[in-house]
Design an enzyme around this catalytic site. Structure first.
Site, PDB file in Angstrom:
ATOM      1  N   ASP A  95       0.854  -1.174   0.000  1.00  0.00           N
ATOM      2  CA  ASP A  95       0.000   0.000   0.000  1.00  0.00           C
ATOM      3  C   ASP A  95       0.899   1.237   0.000  1.00  0.00           C
ATOM      4  O   ASP A  95       1.640   1.471   0.948  1.00  0.00           O
ATOM      5  CB  ASP A  95      -0.851  -0.058   1.279  1.00  0.00           C
ATOM      6  CG  ASP A  95      -1.997   0.917   1.265  1.00  0.00           C
ATOM      7  OD1 ASP A  95      -1.915   1.915   0.530  1.00  0.00           O
ATOM      8  OD2 ASP A  95      -2.966   0.686   2.017  1.00  0.00           O
ATOM      9  N   ASP A 149      -3.108   2.410  -5.815  1.00  0.00           N
ATOM     10  CA  ASP A 149      -2.004   2.425  -4.844  1.00  0.00           C
ATOM     11  C   ASP A 149      -1.974   1.197  -3.931  1.00  0.00           C
ATOM     12  O   ASP A 149      -1.372   1.232  -2.877  1.00  0.00           O
ATOM     13  CB  ASP A 149      -2.058   3.704  -3.993  1.00  0.00           C
ATOM     14  CG  ASP A 149      -3.313   3.774  -3.149  1.00  0.00           C
ATOM     15  OD1 ASP A 149      -4.212   2.947  -3.349  1.00  0.00           O
ATOM     16  OD2 ASP A 149      -3.396   4.667  -2.289  1.00  0.00           O
ATOM     17  N   GLU A 150      -2.619   0.125  -4.342  1.00  0.00           N
ATOM     18  CA  GLU A 150      -2.740  -1.013  -3.447  1.00  0.00           C
ATOM     19  C   GLU A 150      -2.760  -2.323  -4.223  1.00  0.00           C
ATOM     20  O   GLU A 150      -3.373  -2.404  -5.279  1.00  0.00           O
ATOM     21  CB  GLU A 150      -4.090  -0.891  -2.745  1.00  0.00           C
ATOM     22  CG  GLU A 150      -4.038  -1.042  -1.257  1.00  0.00           C
ATOM     23  CD  GLU A 150      -5.435  -1.098  -0.703  1.00  0.00           C
ATOM     24  OE1 GLU A 150      -6.084  -0.038  -0.671  1.00  0.00           O
ATOM     25  OE2 GLU A 150      -5.865  -2.188  -0.327  1.00  0.00           O
TER      26      GLU A 150
END
Length: 411
Positions: free
Chosen positions: A24, A137-138
DNA sequence: TCTGGGGTCCTAGGACCC
DNA sequence: TCTGGGGTCCTAGGACCC
């Protein structure tokens, strides 16, 4: 009953040996802004969506840790954020404000963030047996074949180091025997965290955490659990499963398992989307013509996106938000899958007519029950290998036109 | 100060079919 | 005239996530 949570092919033995990483990126949008504007490093940075430079509208998408100190948090209206943390420029001109206690505001620039994300994901994909992108973003990585518990921390730190060195952003990672625990672990020491939870440590790792830190427990469920005296994951883990099921349905059982660190889901690559939508907010109005205009534009936009992705849809729906914040949805299914922008527009406006005369603050258009043509599937297979698409120059030709679909129900 | 935008999954009642 | 059970689809709403 117990087998319900298990995906086909995920035997208990496989699940027991699994090593999952959840990665993350930290304050990703703000980190991207700093990448191309190094002067922002170490400064409070707020990235706003629906925000334009100098504006007061919109909401906070990401606040850097320096900005969070002032009480700026994500999803907050920009106006509130500005109360807590003025803009640098304004603070410089206003003798009542301190330049030291001011920050930088930037509008969201998705295209740029995607380009950074692709580099990050490239490293993650390379490190994994199976890579599942969750968002910009993960991601989850199954790394069972790449390391073992002895080497897990070194492995994870190496991954973080490569991303920091090559891309210039920090990523927090959690390593655990399953997805839900890995997710919690990546959150545990943000930013720049690296938390490894070995199989034997899962229960004790989770136990002290407030229930709200479990993935899937939002404000509503957290309050309801607290009302029942369930404050921590440990409380939840030892609560009676039948009672949880009575109160929360199947989700209650799920949460009970997650709180115990039991999660047999295999990491799988992300599949095709289930729905596509566009929405936009505006000054509350009761001018139906204005609202219909918006809906028309959103319908065209969403149909265009479906076309670009090679998606056919069988259901067309709208969302109408009326003050103070009540969300109404209406949808209509067709007799077969279509790619027909004019129909999306027509159905959306027809569904909207029910709200003629009402005050409206936001509308959306959605297509769902998607189907993807075979050659497009092939394209997406290739897409999984390299670039992440999104900006391909020419949309594929529509696989099917709507000629064969009965439209009688709309006329 | 009127809370952005894009998603996923679940539930529940009614229609409809066998 | 009233009684079952099982299954799927449709629609609306809600909770949650990033």
């Amino acid at each position: 009953m117990a087998g319900d949570a298990r995906l086909p092919g995920a035997s208990a033995e496989e699940a027991a040996d699994r090593i999952v990483i959840h990665a993350d990126a930290d304050c990703f949008y703000a980190a991207c802004e700093r990448l191309r504007e190094p002067a922002l490093r170490g400064e409070p940075v707020v990235v706003g969506m629906g925000y334009e430079a100098g504006d007061t509208r919109g909401a906070v998408a990401t606040a850097s840790y320096e900005a969070r100190v002032y009480g700026v948090e994500s999803a907050q209206p920009i106006t509130d954020a500005l109360d807590r943390l003025p803009r640098k420029g304004e603070a410089a001109r206003d003798p009542d404000l301190s330049v030291e206690e001011a920050g930088f505001y930037r509008p969201v620039d998705m295209e740029y963030y995607k380009s950074v994300s692709e580099k990050v994901h490239g490293h993650l994909r390379e490190a994994a047996d199976v890579f599942r992108e969750v968002s910009i973003d993960e991601a989850y990585l199954d790394v069972s074949g790449r390391t073992d518990w002895e080497g897990a921390e070194t492995f994870a730190r190496g991954l973080k180091r490569r991303i920091a060195a090559d891309v210039g952003v920090t990523v927090s990672v959690g390593v655990a025997p399953n997805m839900s625990t890995a997710k919690v672990a990546s959150d545990a020491e943000k930013p720049d965290g690296c938390v490894v939870v070995r199989p034997a440590e899962v229960r004790e790792f989770l136990a002290p955490l407030p229930v709200a830190e479990l993935h899937g427990v939002g404000p509503v469920t957290a309050r309801s659990l607290r009302d029942r005296g369930i404050e921590t994951a440990g409380d939840l883990a030892s609560a009676d499963e039948t009672e949880l099921a009575n109160e929360f349905g199947e989700r209650g059982r799920d949460l009970h398992r997650r709180a115990r660190g039991e999660d047999d889901r295999a990491v799988t690559p992300r599949g095709q989307p289930k729905s596509l939508s566009r929405e936009s907010a505006f000054e509350t109005t009761d001018d139906h013509g204005v609202v219909a205009e918006r809906v028309g534009a959103l319908a065209r936009a969403v149909a265009e996106r479906a076309q670009a992705k090679g998606a056919l849809y069988r259901t067309i729906g709208i969302k109408v938000v009326t003050p103070p914040f009540s969300v109404n949805t209406r949808d209509r299914s067709l007799s077969g899958p279509v790619d027909d922008p004019a129909l999306v527009e027509r159905v959306a406006e027809d569904l909207l007519s029910e709200f003629d005369g009402e005050r409206v603050r936001k509308v959306g258009v959605r297509v769902s029950k998607l189907e993807f043509s075979d050659d497009e599937q092939a394209n997406l297979g290739a897409w999984g290998e390299g670039d992440s698409g999104g900006t391909s120059a020419e949309p594929p030709p529509p696989a099917t036109r709507s000629g064969q679909v009965s439209l009688s129900e709309f006329e």
